[in-house]
Design a protein around this motif. Structure first.
Motif, PDB file in Angstrom:
ATOM      1  N   PHE A 101       1.574  -3.599  -7.615  1.00  0.00           N
ATOM      2  CA  PHE A 101       1.967  -2.383  -6.885  1.00  0.00           C
ATOM      3  C   PHE A 101       1.572  -2.530  -5.418  1.00  0.00           C
ATOM      4  CE2 PHE A 101       1.777   1.754  -5.061  1.00  0.00           C
ATOM      5  CZ  PHE A 101       2.707   2.531  -5.751  1.00  0.00           C
ATOM      6  N   SER A 102       2.486  -2.180  -4.530  1.00  0.00           N
ATOM      7  CA  SER A 102       2.115  -2.101  -3.117  1.00  0.00           C
ATOM      8  C   SER A 102       3.063  -1.156  -2.379  1.00  0.00           C
ATOM      9  CB  SER A 102       2.105  -3.488  -2.469  1.00  0.00           C
ATOM     10  OG  SER A 102       1.387  -3.431  -1.239  1.00  0.00           O
ATOM     11  N   GLY A 103       2.736  -0.886  -1.128  1.00  0.00           N
ATOM     12  CA  GLY A 103       3.576   0.031  -0.369  1.00  0.00           C
ATOM     13  C   GLY A 103       3.341  -0.071   1.128  1.00  0.00           C
ATOM     14  N   GLN A 149       3.945   2.342   4.833  1.00  0.00           N
ATOM     15  CA  GLN A 149       4.256   3.677   5.351  1.00  0.00           C
ATOM     16  C   GLN A 149       5.547   3.672   6.167  1.00  0.00           C
ATOM     17  OE1 GLN A 149       1.168   6.002   7.110  1.00  0.00           O
ATOM     18  NE2 GLN A 149      -0.418   4.618   6.389  1.00  0.00           N
ATOM     19  N   VAL A 165       5.684   4.862   1.013  1.00  0.00           N
ATOM     20  CA  VAL A 165       4.649   5.898   0.863  1.00  0.00           C
ATOM     21  C   VAL A 165       4.794   6.991   1.940  1.00  0.00           C
ATOM     22  CG1 VAL A 165       2.994   4.543  -0.465  1.00  0.00           C
ATOM     23  CG2 VAL A 165       2.954   4.344   1.986  1.00  0.00           C
ATOM     24  N   HIS A 180       1.882   9.316   2.713  1.00  0.00           N
ATOM     25  CA  HIS A 180       0.864   8.738   3.606  1.00  0.00           C
ATOM     26  C   HIS A 180       1.277   8.908   5.071  1.00  0.00           C
ATOM     27  CE1 HIS A 180      -0.863   6.782   0.068  1.00  0.00           C
ATOM     28  NE2 HIS A 180      -1.937   6.637   0.795  1.00  0.00           N
ATOM     29  N   TYR A 185      -6.638   9.976   2.799  1.00  0.00           N
ATOM     30  CA  TYR A 185      -5.531   9.124   2.367  1.00  0.00           C
ATOM     31  C   TYR A 185      -5.898   7.973   1.427  1.00  0.00           C
ATOM     32  CZ  TYR A 185      -4.172   4.714   4.896  1.00  0.00           C
ATOM     33  OH  TYR A 185      -3.990   3.436   5.305  1.00  0.00           O
ATOM     34  N   MET A 220      -3.918   6.785  -2.034  1.00  0.00           N
ATOM     35  CA  MET A 220      -3.570   5.372  -2.259  1.00  0.00           C
ATOM     36  C   MET A 220      -4.119   4.893  -3.612  1.00  0.00           C
ATOM     37  SD  MET A 220      -4.198   2.221   0.337  1.00  0.00           S
ATOM     38  CE  MET A 220      -4.343   0.538  -0.245  1.00  0.00           C
ATOM     39  N   ASP A 237      -1.821   6.190  -6.252  1.00  0.00           N
ATOM     40  CA  ASP A 237      -0.586   5.381  -6.303  1.00  0.00           C
ATOM     41  C   ASP A 237      -0.791   4.175  -7.225  1.00  0.00           C
ATOM     42  OD1 ASP A 237       0.311   6.999  -4.212  1.00  0.00           O
ATOM     43  OD2 ASP A 237      -0.076   5.511  -2.644  1.00  0.00           O
ATOM     44  N   ILE A 238      -1.883   3.502  -6.982  1.00  0.00           N
ATOM     45  CA  ILE A 238      -2.141   2.238  -7.680  1.00  0.00           C
ATOM     46  C   ILE A 238      -2.444   2.479  -9.165  1.00  0.00           C
ATOM     47  CG2 ILE A 238      -3.742   0.261  -7.798  1.00  0.00           C
ATOM     48  CD1 ILE A 238      -4.172   0.689  -4.708  1.00  0.00           C
ATOM     49  N   VAL A 285      -2.876  -5.767  -6.358  1.00  0.00           N
ATOM     50  CA  VAL A 285      -2.319  -5.082  -5.191  1.00  0.00           C
ATOM     51  C   VAL A 285      -2.288  -6.047  -3.998  1.00  0.00           C
ATOM     52  CG1 VAL A 285      -2.562  -3.037  -3.711  1.00  0.00           C
ATOM     53  CG2 VAL A 285      -3.474  -2.986  -6.039  1.00  0.00           C
ATOM     54  N   GLN A 344      -6.271  -3.395   4.496  1.00  0.00           N
ATOM     55  CA  GLN A 344      -6.259  -2.472   3.357  1.00  0.00           C
ATOM     56  C   GLN A 344      -7.279  -2.838   2.279  1.00  0.00           C
ATOM     57  OE1 GLN A 344      -4.596   0.374   3.226  1.00  0.00           O
ATOM     58  NE2 GLN A 344      -3.856  -0.059   5.280  1.00  0.00           N
TER      59      GLN A 344
END
Ligand code: AMP
Ligand code: TRP
Length: 331
Positions: free
Chosen positions: A10-12, A14, A45, A48, A131, A135, A138-139, A147, A153
């Motif tokens: 999983f990743s993202g 902004q 995201v 975020h 935030y 996050m 999300d994960i 991740v 990060q």
């Protein structure tokens, strides 16, 4: 991470500011490599992004643009899931529950908040402070194994692991503990105008970064103007030659040539020759990238994100249901 075994990734990113070469080389290009072996989920995201002020019309465009950047980078929606964070309300619901597990002292350690808030710590939004918890939600919603992110990060992923462990020890085994994946080279691409600061979309000057949507000619100019170090040798040495080392890293990743080979190739040559070649490689990359970027319509991209959310929503809802049961809000 154990090799040759399918994992959930999983990743993202902004959807705000200009996505740049640092985002691509540090994070997104790594995702592309992973999608053949693993089950990958890539999130835009948007919740975020609103931790700082956004113009609604621009945000709407940026959400589509971020997804197009994933696609242009080579994320294949047949293999990976691409979706918009706010489409699945379990993210904010789990974030609330994790807020009640996290301590003020956990968040006070976050260096990115200190950097972003600077002297305005009292007047930035509560969301900006909070935030890392969103996050973590999300994960954890997707039983994530790993991740992949850029270096900046890593502290947030560590916090996610800590919260998951704390929750598990308080309420019983609920969350899988995710691993952090940081690439060896390129996890921290530095600014072209200052090799001591990371390439960043919030940089004061656009000479700092190469946006993925920059005109190729403009990007070439930025490379030619990039700060260099004293001396004239093209060698990799982060302490003594931070600027050239950064340009070598970018060159190496874009051209897929090891840094050692580049050092040999440019032995006896000057910064000018090296930069000219790098400028050309960058322009070639951008031309190809932007051609693909422009091949998707907004409608297509929206559909891809809607389908993505539809595919994984039930996983998030199931995790949330389990969490609610554990904390005692479900009978
Ligand atoms: P953001 O733009 O903050 O949403 O970051 C998106 C992803 O790009 C995250 O995984 C970051 O760690 C990564 N990233 C951002 N800036 C850089 C950089 N200068 N070098 C390498 N990775 C970066
Ligand atoms: N906070 C990350 C950034 O700014 C983006 C992000 C949000 C993220 N949720 C995530 C990254 C979950 C990885 C996993 O770059």
């Amino acid at each position: 991470m154990e090799k040759n075994k399918e994992k959930i990734i999983f990743s993202g990113v902004q959807p705000s500011g200009e996505l740049h070469l640092g985002n691509y080389l540090g994070a997104i290009s790594k995702w592309v490599e992973m999608q053949n072996e693993h089950k990958c989920i890539f999130c835009v995201v948007d919740y975020h992004a609103i931790t700082v002020k956004q113009d609604p019309e621009i945000l709407r465009k940026k959400i589509i643009e971020a997804a197009k950047i994933y696609l242009a980078s080579g994320i294949n929606p047949e293999k990976s899931v691409i979706f918009q964070q706010s489409a699945i309300s379990a993210h904010t619901e789990l974030a609330w529950i994790l807020n009640c597990i996290a301590r003020i002292s956990d968040l006070n350690k976050m260096t990115q908040f200190k950097d972003k808030a600077g002297k305005k710590q009292e007047s930035v939004s509560v969301g900006l402070y909070d935030y890392p918890i969103l996050m973590a939600a999300d994960i954890l919603l997707y039983n994530t194994d790993a991740v992949p992110v850029g270096d900046d990060q890593s502290q947030h992923v560590e916090l996610c692991r800590l919260l998951a462990k704390r929750f598990n020890s308080q309420f019983g085994d609920t969350f899988k503990i995710p691993e952090l994946i940081i690439r060896k080279e390129g996890a921290r691409i530095m600014g072209l105008d200052d090799p001591n600061k990371k390439m960043s979309k919030s940089a004061g000057s656009s000479a700092n970064y190469i946006a993925l949507t920059d005109k190729p000619e403009a990007a070439m100019k930025k490379i030619m103007k990039a700060v260099t170090d004293s001396g004239k040798e093209i060698i990799f040495n982060k302490e003594k030659k931070p600027a050239i080392s950064n340009l070598l890293t970018i060159y190496s990743l874009l051209a897929e040539e090891p840094v050692k080979e580049l050092e040999n190739k440019y032995k006896g040559k000057g910064y000018g020759d090296f930069k000219k070649d790098l400028a050309e490689i960058t322009a070639e990359f951008l031309i190809k990238f932007q051609k693909k970027f422009n091949s998707f319509t907004d409608e297509e991209v929206k559909e891809i994100m809607d389908e993505g959310a539809e595919k994984i929503k039930s996983v998030a809802e199931e995790t949330l249901r389990r969490v609610k049961e554990r904390v005692g809000v479900i009978q």
